[in-house]
Design a protein around this motif. Structure first.
Motif, PDB file in Angstrom:
ATOM      1  N   GLN A 122       0.827  -1.200   0.000  1.00  0.00           N
ATOM      2  CA  GLN A 122       0.000   0.000   0.000  1.00  0.00           C
ATOM      3  C   GLN A 122       0.865   1.254   0.000  1.00  0.00           C
ATOM      4  OE1 GLN A 122      -3.588  -0.004   2.488  1.00  0.00           O
ATOM      5  NE2 GLN A 122      -3.144  -2.130   3.010  1.00  0.00           N
ATOM      6  N   ALA A 123       1.896   1.256   0.849  1.00  0.00           N
ATOM      7  CA  ALA A 123       2.794   2.413   0.875  1.00  0.00           C
ATOM      8  C   ALA A 123       3.451   2.614  -0.471  1.00  0.00           C
ATOM      9  CB  ALA A 123       3.851   2.228   1.963  1.00  0.00           C
ATOM     10  N   ALA A 124       3.862   1.534  -1.106  1.00  0.00           N
ATOM     11  CA  ALA A 124       4.595   1.642  -2.374  1.00  0.00           C
ATOM     12  C   ALA A 124       3.737   2.254  -3.471  1.00  0.00           C
ATOM     13  CB  ALA A 124       5.103   0.270  -2.799  1.00  0.00           C
ATOM     14  N   ILE A 125       2.484   1.818  -3.598  1.00  0.00           N
ATOM     15  CA  ILE A 125       1.670   2.374  -4.679  1.00  0.00           C
ATOM     16  C   ILE A 125       1.278   3.819  -4.384  1.00  0.00           C
ATOM     17  CG2 ILE A 125      -0.597   1.567  -3.841  1.00  0.00           C
ATOM     18  CD1 ILE A 125      -1.189   0.947  -6.848  1.00  0.00           C
ATOM     19  N   GLN A 127       3.172   5.898  -2.744  1.00  0.00           N
ATOM     20  CA  GLN A 127       4.394   6.647  -3.007  1.00  0.00           C
ATOM     21  C   GLN A 127       4.568   6.913  -4.498  1.00  0.00           C
ATOM     22  OE1 GLN A 127       7.031   3.944  -0.995  1.00  0.00           O
ATOM     23  NE2 GLN A 127       7.220   5.245   0.821  1.00  0.00           N
ATOM     24  N   ARG A 128       4.276   5.916  -5.319  1.00  0.00           N
ATOM     25  CA  ARG A 128       4.410   6.121  -6.766  1.00  0.00           C
ATOM     26  C   ARG A 128       3.377   7.115  -7.279  1.00  0.00           C
ATOM     27  NH1 ARG A 128       5.482   0.535  -6.347  1.00  0.00           N
ATOM     28  NH2 ARG A 128       3.414  -0.090  -7.077  1.00  0.00           N
ATOM     29  N   ALA A 129       2.172   7.084  -6.702  1.00  0.00           N
ATOM     30  CA  ALA A 129       1.173   8.098  -7.062  1.00  0.00           C
ATOM     31  C   ALA A 129       1.633   9.475  -6.600  1.00  0.00           C
ATOM     32  CB  ALA A 129      -0.177   7.745  -6.442  1.00  0.00           C
ATOM     33  N   ALA A 130       2.204   9.550  -5.395  1.00  0.00           N
ATOM     34  CA  ALA A 130       2.722  10.824  -4.883  1.00  0.00           C
ATOM     35  C   ALA A 130       3.834  11.358  -5.773  1.00  0.00           C
ATOM     36  CB  ALA A 130       3.223  10.629  -3.446  1.00  0.00           C
ATOM     37  N   ASP A 131       4.686  10.471  -6.273  1.00  0.00           N
ATOM     38  CA  ASP A 131       5.748  10.906  -7.183  1.00  0.00           C
ATOM     39  C   ASP A 131       5.173  11.590  -8.420  1.00  0.00           C
ATOM     40  OD1 ASP A 131       7.618   9.775  -5.465  1.00  0.00           O
ATOM     41  OD2 ASP A 131       7.822   7.931  -6.646  1.00  0.00           O
ATOM     42  N   GLN A 132       4.061  11.059  -8.909  1.00  0.00           N
ATOM     43  CA  GLN A 132       3.465  11.603 -10.131  1.00  0.00           C
ATOM     44  C   GLN A 132       2.936  13.022  -9.939  1.00  0.00           C
ATOM     45  OE1 GLN A 132       0.999   9.010 -12.701  1.00  0.00           O
ATOM     46  NE2 GLN A 132       1.350   7.402 -11.186  1.00  0.00           N
ATOM     47  N   ILE A 133       2.563  13.370  -8.712  1.00  0.00           N
ATOM     48  CA  ILE A 133       2.042  14.722  -8.485  1.00  0.00           C
ATOM     49  C   ILE A 133       3.082  15.613  -7.810  1.00  0.00           C
ATOM     50  CG2 ILE A 133      -0.367  13.962  -8.446  1.00  0.00           C
ATOM     51  CD1 ILE A 133      -0.284  14.132  -5.391  1.00  0.00           C
ATOM     52  N   GLY A 134       4.333  15.164  -7.807  1.00  0.00           N
ATOM     53  CA  GLY A 134       5.423  16.017  -7.364  1.00  0.00           C
ATOM     54  C   GLY A 134       5.617  16.142  -5.871  1.00  0.00           C
ATOM     55  N   TYR A 145      -5.169   2.011  11.198  1.00  0.00           N
ATOM     56  CA  TYR A 145      -4.495   1.126  10.249  1.00  0.00           C
ATOM     57  C   TYR A 145      -3.543   1.931   9.365  1.00  0.00           C
ATOM     58  CZ  TYR A 145      -3.832  -2.449   6.645  1.00  0.00           C
ATOM     59  OH  TYR A 145      -3.278  -3.361   5.774  1.00  0.00           O
ATOM     60  N   GLY A 146      -3.913   3.148   9.032  1.00  0.00           N
ATOM     61  CA  GLY A 146      -3.042   3.990   8.214  1.00  0.00           C
ATOM     62  C   GLY A 146      -1.708   4.266   8.861  1.00  0.00           C
ATOM     63  N   GLY A 147      -1.634   4.144  10.199  1.00  0.00           N
ATOM     64  CA  GLY A 147      -0.360   4.292  10.880  1.00  0.00           C
ATOM     65  C   GLY A 147       0.628   3.215  10.470  1.00  0.00           C
ATOM     66  N   ALA A 148       0.143   1.988  10.268  1.00  0.00           N
ATOM     67  CA  ALA A 148       1.013   0.909   9.799  1.00  0.00           C
ATOM     68  C   ALA A 148       1.528   1.211   8.399  1.00  0.00           C
ATOM     69  CB  ALA A 148       0.257  -0.418   9.816  1.00  0.00           C
ATOM     70  N   VAL A 149       0.667   1.780   7.555  1.00  0.00           N
ATOM     71  CA  VAL A 149       1.092   2.142   6.196  1.00  0.00           C
ATOM     72  C   VAL A 149       2.088   3.298   6.244  1.00  0.00           C
ATOM     73  CG1 VAL A 149       0.304   2.886   3.912  1.00  0.00           C
ATOM     74  CG2 VAL A 149      -1.102   1.311   5.266  1.00  0.00           C
ATOM     75  N   ALA A 150       1.880   4.257   7.143  1.00  0.00           N
ATOM     76  CA  ALA A 150       2.829   5.361   7.299  1.00  0.00           C
ATOM     77  C   ALA A 150       4.192   4.849   7.754  1.00  0.00           C
ATOM     78  CB  ALA A 150       2.285   6.384   8.294  1.00  0.00           C
ATOM     79  N   LEU A 151       4.208   3.906   8.678  1.00  0.00           N
ATOM     80  CA  LEU A 151       5.468   3.316   9.119  1.00  0.00           C
ATOM     81  C   LEU A 151       6.160   2.592   7.967  1.00  0.00           C
ATOM     82  CD1 LEU A 151       4.256   2.065  12.591  1.00  0.00           C
ATOM     83  CD2 LEU A 151       6.225   3.583  12.243  1.00  0.00           C
ATOM     84  N   ALA A 152       5.381   1.864   7.165  1.00  0.00           N
ATOM     85  CA  ALA A 152       5.954   1.193   5.998  1.00  0.00           C
ATOM     86  C   ALA A 152       6.500   2.213   5.001  1.00  0.00           C
ATOM     87  CB  ALA A 152       4.891   0.314   5.331  1.00  0.00           C
TER      88      ALA A 152
END
Length: 328
Positions: A122-125, A127-134, A145-152
């Motif tokens: 989840q973090a990886a995808i 992050q790749r979406a975030a890369d696309q918007i700069g 649960y989002g805390g686990a994704v933030a840690l990842a």
């Protein structure tokens, strides 16, 4: 032609069974269609490796990524929290995979599927979406649960993550099980048979009761249920995704815990001591001893949703993280 009595009963049973299945699927589809019409995407859809990722961007300043918890979507943040932040940050909120308007990862869809997206995936995808918007060097906030994704996220990109803010976050291994409901609806049979029944027939009063239990001992803010769009979570695909992700989380938390000592960025941990969903004693109060640059804020008497019930405490934590990271 005359049928034996037993044959007639079997014929009628299967006829009724098929009719119930058809009615359930029709009603589930109708409720999904209504929910999607009432709660359309409020941001942009960024196609990322063939997966639609829903992202809402507002404000100006250092990048601040918000990652929602289980049974939710990015509307949880746009109900109120983003309004406290957009004067000081560019706020980027995502729907996690399978939730809201973000799709599931390839191979994880279908009524009989039992494969879930890991926190790392989840973090990886995202992050790749975030890369696309700069997005550059963001503060990353995760709730529940989002805390686990933030840690990842932080573990995957330690040099490009300014700080972490963990609000009521799942971060540590926990004792016991999550209960029969998650186990059942995350299974192949439950996903195919039980989940459509939930989508088709779960009454509004059950949704209201669930939301109230998540906010306890505080009350949900007026208008929250109408804004967040629980019907999106109750869609068959989202209900399966949510159950599978939550029920499958523990092994990944156990492995991530071994790496928390490498997280050298500033980490602000905010947790209510009356949180019964993700107890502070199991998570926040243990995590603070696992990370080298953490700061723990325990909120007396607050439950699982401090970003709604006491948003200033979360805004202050974000401010501290920005200052400690040298962003302001």
């Amino acid at each position: 032609m005359r049928f034996p009595t037993l044959g007639v009963k079997v014929y009628l049973f299967f006829g009724c069974f098929i009719a119930v299945i058809a009615l359930t699927q029709w009603r589930a589809n109708a409720r999904e269609t209504a929910a999607e019409a009432e709660y359309p995407a409020i941001g942009d859809i960024v196609m990322t490796d063939g997966v639609p990722v829903h992202v809402h961007v507002s404000g100006t300043g250092p990048d601040l990524v918000l990652i929602h918890g289980a049974s939710g979507n990015l509307r949880d943040f746009t109900f109120g929290l983003t309004g406290h932040l957009t004067d000081h940050y560019r706020v980027i909120t995502f729907d996690r995979p399978g939730m809201g308007w973000t799709g599931r990862l390839p191979g994880n869809a279908g009524a009989w599927n039992t494969v879930s997206e890991t926190p790392q995936e989840q973090a990886a995808i995202l992050q790749r979406a975030a890369d696309q918007i700069g997005v550059k060097n963001p503060i990353v906030l995760g709730h529940s649960y989002g805390g686990a994704v933030a840690l990842a996220w932080g573990l995957a990109r330690p040099s490009d993550t300014a700080a972490l803010v963990l609000v009521s976050a799942v971060s540590e291994p926990w004792p016991g099980s999550l209960g029969w409901a998650y186990a059942a609806t995350s299974s192949a049979l439950g996903g195919a048979v039980l989940v459509p029944l939930v989508t088709a027939y779960l009454p509004d009063r059950a949704v209201d009761a669930s939301v109230s239990s998540i906010f306890a001992p505080q009350d949900p803010p007026k208008g929250y249920v109408d804004h967040v769009g629980s019907g999106l979570t109750l869609r068959r695909a989202s209900t399966r995704a949510n159950a599978q992700q939550v029920n499958g989380l523990l092994p990944y938390i156990i492995e991530m815990k071994k790496q928390y000592g490498t997280l050298t960025m500033p980490i602000e941990i905010v947790h209510g001591d009356a949180d019964t969903i993700v107890p502070a004693a199991v998570h926040a109060e243990v995590l603070i001893n696992d990370v080298p640059n953490g700061a723990l804020t325990i909120l007396p008497g607050l439950g699982h949703m401090p970003h709604h019930t006491n948003p200033e405490t979360v805004v202050d934590a974000i401010g501290r993280a920005a200052t400690r990271a040298g962003l302001r």
